[in-house]
Design a protein around this motif. Sequence first.
Motif, PDB file in Angstrom:
ATOM      1  N   GLY A  16       0.799  -1.212   0.000  1.00 18.12           N
ATOM      2  CA  GLY A  16       0.000   0.000   0.000  1.00 18.12           C
ATOM      3  C   GLY A  16       0.832   1.262   0.000  1.00 18.12           C
ATOM      4  O   GLY A  16       0.331   2.346  -0.310  1.00 18.12           O
ATOM      5  N   SER A  17       2.091   1.140   0.341  1.00 21.18           N
ATOM      6  CA  SER A  17       3.015   2.268   0.337  1.00 21.18           C
ATOM      7  C   SER A  17       3.557   2.479  -1.067  1.00 21.18           C
ATOM      8  O   SER A  17       4.056   1.543  -1.693  1.00 21.18           O
ATOM      9  CB  SER A  17       4.171   2.018   1.304  1.00 21.18           C
ATOM     10  OG  SER A  17       5.326   2.744   0.954  1.00 21.18           O
ATOM     11  N   ALA A  18       3.488   3.718  -1.568  1.00 22.57           N
ATOM     12  CA  ALA A  18       3.983   4.006  -2.909  1.00 22.57           C
ATOM     13  C   ALA A  18       5.459   3.681  -3.025  1.00 22.57           C
ATOM     14  O   ALA A  18       5.901   3.103  -4.030  1.00 22.57           O
ATOM     15  CB  ALA A  18       3.729   5.471  -3.250  1.00 22.57           C
ATOM     16  N   GLN A  19       6.238   4.032  -2.007  1.00 17.19           N
ATOM     17  CA  GLN A  19       7.678   3.795  -2.056  1.00 17.19           C
ATOM     18  C   GLN A  19       7.985   2.308  -2.115  1.00 17.19           C
ATOM     19  O   GLN A  19       8.796   1.865  -2.939  1.00 17.19           O
ATOM     20  CB  GLN A  19       8.354   4.425  -0.833  1.00 17.19           C
ATOM     21  CG  GLN A  19       9.870   4.284  -0.822  1.00 17.19           C
ATOM     22  CD  GLN A  19      10.503   4.966   0.386  1.00 17.19           C
ATOM     23  OE1 GLN A  19       9.811   5.402   1.306  1.00 17.19           O
ATOM     24  NE2 GLN A  19      11.821   5.056   0.383  1.00 17.19           N
ATOM     25  N   LYS A  23       9.406   0.084  -5.400  1.00 16.22           N
ATOM     26  CA  LYS A  23      10.622  -0.713  -5.196  1.00 16.22           C
ATOM     27  C   LYS A  23      10.385  -2.169  -5.577  1.00 16.22           C
ATOM     28  O   LYS A  23      11.194  -2.780  -6.282  1.00 16.22           O
ATOM     29  CB  LYS A  23      11.070  -0.613  -3.738  1.00 16.22           C
ATOM     30  CG  LYS A  23      12.316  -1.438  -3.414  1.00 16.22           C
ATOM     31  CD  LYS A  23      12.676  -1.329  -1.932  1.00 16.22           C
ATOM     32  CE  LYS A  23      13.876  -2.210  -1.586  1.00 16.22           C
ATOM     33  NZ  LYS A  23      14.208  -2.132  -0.139  1.00 16.22           N
ATOM     34  N   ASP A  24       9.266  -2.734  -5.115  1.00 14.51           N
ATOM     35  CA  ASP A  24       8.967  -4.141  -5.392  1.00 14.51           C
ATOM     36  C   ASP A  24       8.733  -4.378  -6.884  1.00 14.51           C
ATOM     37  O   ASP A  24       9.223  -5.367  -7.446  1.00 14.51           O
ATOM     38  CB  ASP A  24       7.736  -4.580  -4.605  1.00 14.51           C
ATOM     39  CG  ASP A  24       8.012  -4.754  -3.125  1.00 14.51           C
ATOM     40  OD1 ASP A  24       9.147  -4.464  -2.686  1.00 14.51           O
ATOM     41  OD2 ASP A  24       7.079  -5.153  -2.396  1.00 14.51           O
ATOM     42  N   VAL A  25       7.971  -3.490  -7.531  1.00 11.49           N
ATOM     43  CA  VAL A  25       7.675  -3.668  -8.950  1.00 11.49           C
ATOM     44  C   VAL A  25       8.948  -3.558  -9.775  1.00 11.49           C
ATOM     45  O   VAL A  25       9.186  -4.362 -10.690  1.00 11.49           O
ATOM     46  CB  VAL A  25       6.622  -2.643  -9.414  1.00 11.49           C
ATOM     47  CG1 VAL A  25       6.507  -2.633 -10.930  1.00 11.49           C
ATOM     48  CG2 VAL A  25       5.267  -2.964  -8.806  1.00 11.49           C
ATOM     49  N   LYS A  26       9.783  -2.598  -9.464  1.00 12.62           N
ATOM     50  CA  LYS A  26      11.037  -2.441 -10.211  1.00 12.62           C
ATOM     51  C   LYS A  26      11.949  -3.640 -10.023  1.00 12.62           C
ATOM     52  O   LYS A  26      12.632  -4.065 -10.959  1.00 12.62           O
ATOM     53  CB  LYS A  26      11.733  -1.144  -9.798  1.00 12.62           C
ATOM     54  CG  LYS A  26      11.069   0.099 -10.365  1.00 12.62           C
ATOM     55  CD  LYS A  26      11.895   1.350 -10.125  1.00 12.62           C
ATOM     56  CE  LYS A  26      11.325   2.549 -10.862  1.00 12.62           C
ATOM     57  NZ  LYS A  26      12.140   3.768 -10.661  1.00 12.62           N
ATOM     58  N   GLN A  27      11.942  -4.219  -8.825  1.00 13.17           N
ATOM     59  CA  GLN A  27      12.756  -5.408  -8.589  1.00 13.17           C
ATOM     60  C   GLN A  27      12.221  -6.595  -9.378  1.00 13.17           C
ATOM     61  O   GLN A  27      12.993  -7.365  -9.973  1.00 13.17           O
ATOM     62  CB  GLN A  27      12.782  -5.745  -7.094  1.00 13.17           C
ATOM     63  CG  GLN A  27      13.736  -6.879  -6.729  1.00 13.17           C
ATOM     64  CD  GLN A  27      15.177  -6.535  -7.037  1.00 13.17           C
ATOM     65  OE1 GLN A  27      15.701  -5.556  -6.540  1.00 13.17           O
ATOM     66  NE2 GLN A  27      15.842  -7.349  -7.862  1.00 13.17           N
ATOM     67  N   LEU A  28      10.903  -6.763  -9.397  1.00 12.35           N
ATOM     68  CA  LEU A  28      10.298  -7.852 -10.172  1.00 12.35           C
ATOM     69  C   LEU A  28      10.609  -7.692 -11.653  1.00 12.35           C
ATOM     70  O   LEU A  28      10.945  -8.665 -12.349  1.00 12.35           O
ATOM     71  CB  LEU A  28       8.781  -7.867  -9.960  1.00 12.35           C
ATOM     72  CG  LEU A  28       8.282  -8.368  -8.599  1.00 12.35           C
ATOM     73  CD1 LEU A  28       6.816  -8.020  -8.402  1.00 12.35           C
ATOM     74  CD2 LEU A  28       8.503  -9.872  -8.454  1.00 12.35           C
ATOM     75  N   LEU A  29      10.523  -6.472 -12.160  1.00  9.77           N
ATOM     76  CA  LEU A  29      10.821  -6.225 -13.573  1.00  9.77           C
ATOM     77  C   LEU A  29      12.296  -6.460 -13.879  1.00  9.77           C
ATOM     78  O   LEU A  29      12.637  -7.029 -14.922  1.00  9.77           O
ATOM     79  CB  LEU A  29      10.435  -4.793 -13.937  1.00  9.77           C
ATOM     80  CG  LEU A  29       8.932  -4.490 -13.974  1.00  9.77           C
ATOM     81  CD1 LEU A  29       8.692  -2.987 -14.052  1.00  9.77           C
ATOM     82  CD2 LEU A  29       8.258  -5.191 -15.143  1.00  9.77           C
TER      83      LEU A  29
END
Length: 269
Positions: A16-19, A23-29
């Motif tokens: 729920g935190s934007a930060q 971070k998580d989405v960029k790591q997955l990508l």
Amino acid sequence: MHSVRQPAVAGLFYPGSAQQLLKDVKQLLSDASQAQQHSPIQAKAIIVPHAGYIYSGSTAAKAFSALGPKASTIKRVVMVGPAHRVKLRGLAISDVQYFRTPLGDIPIDQEANSACLNLPEVQIMDSAHWQEHSLEVQLPFLQAVLEDFSLVPVIVGDSTSAEVQALLDLLWGGPETLIVISSDLSHFHDYSTAQYIDRSTCEAIEHFDLDHIDLKQACGSIGLKALLQAAKHRNMQVHTLGLCNSGDTSGDQERVVGYGSWAFTDKTQ
């Protein structure tokens, strides 16, 4: 005052935190990009799963990372996902102006929405969208990968693949339009049974075999089959990018859910 569809599963299916979310989405990508055995394939359409990120995020990321260097040319995303919360006949669009995630607001393509209403099976039904996760979980990936873009979110209820294909044909467009079909695969089998069923579904997708895909194999099968019909008509090719199940990501192998991601491109690639 702008009308906004608020996030329903932020903090549940994804942070729920934007930060933390970014971070998580960029790591997955990043992980998906490094794992790919080929260069980006500049997909016109993708099929992606819609579970929580800890379960299916790595599989979904493989499709979003495959959009390639031309992602900056994508200005409109047509999203099609199954209804989980509300029963409806046909297809439901929304008349809000924005869909919101912790990463910001995405504008709805009102012109495309109006065009969709010319199809008899399409209706405005905001209630079909309010608590639905099948489209929402894709939005942070799109926000991380694309630049400025608008959205055409469509929820599929009691419908046919031909009805969904009519909508896809209407909005297909050119390189400025990305088609996103949201679907998980088999549900609640043991690990080895799920692997067998999902491999069979994968083979059916790779061979554009609509006769061997149904709701038992993929909860978003109506949209999935519509994309297969539209892509076959356009002589496109399909790339299997990922296939796993929740037993691979959560460890529980008694009752698993299957996930896969595919990309569709012109045969010139």
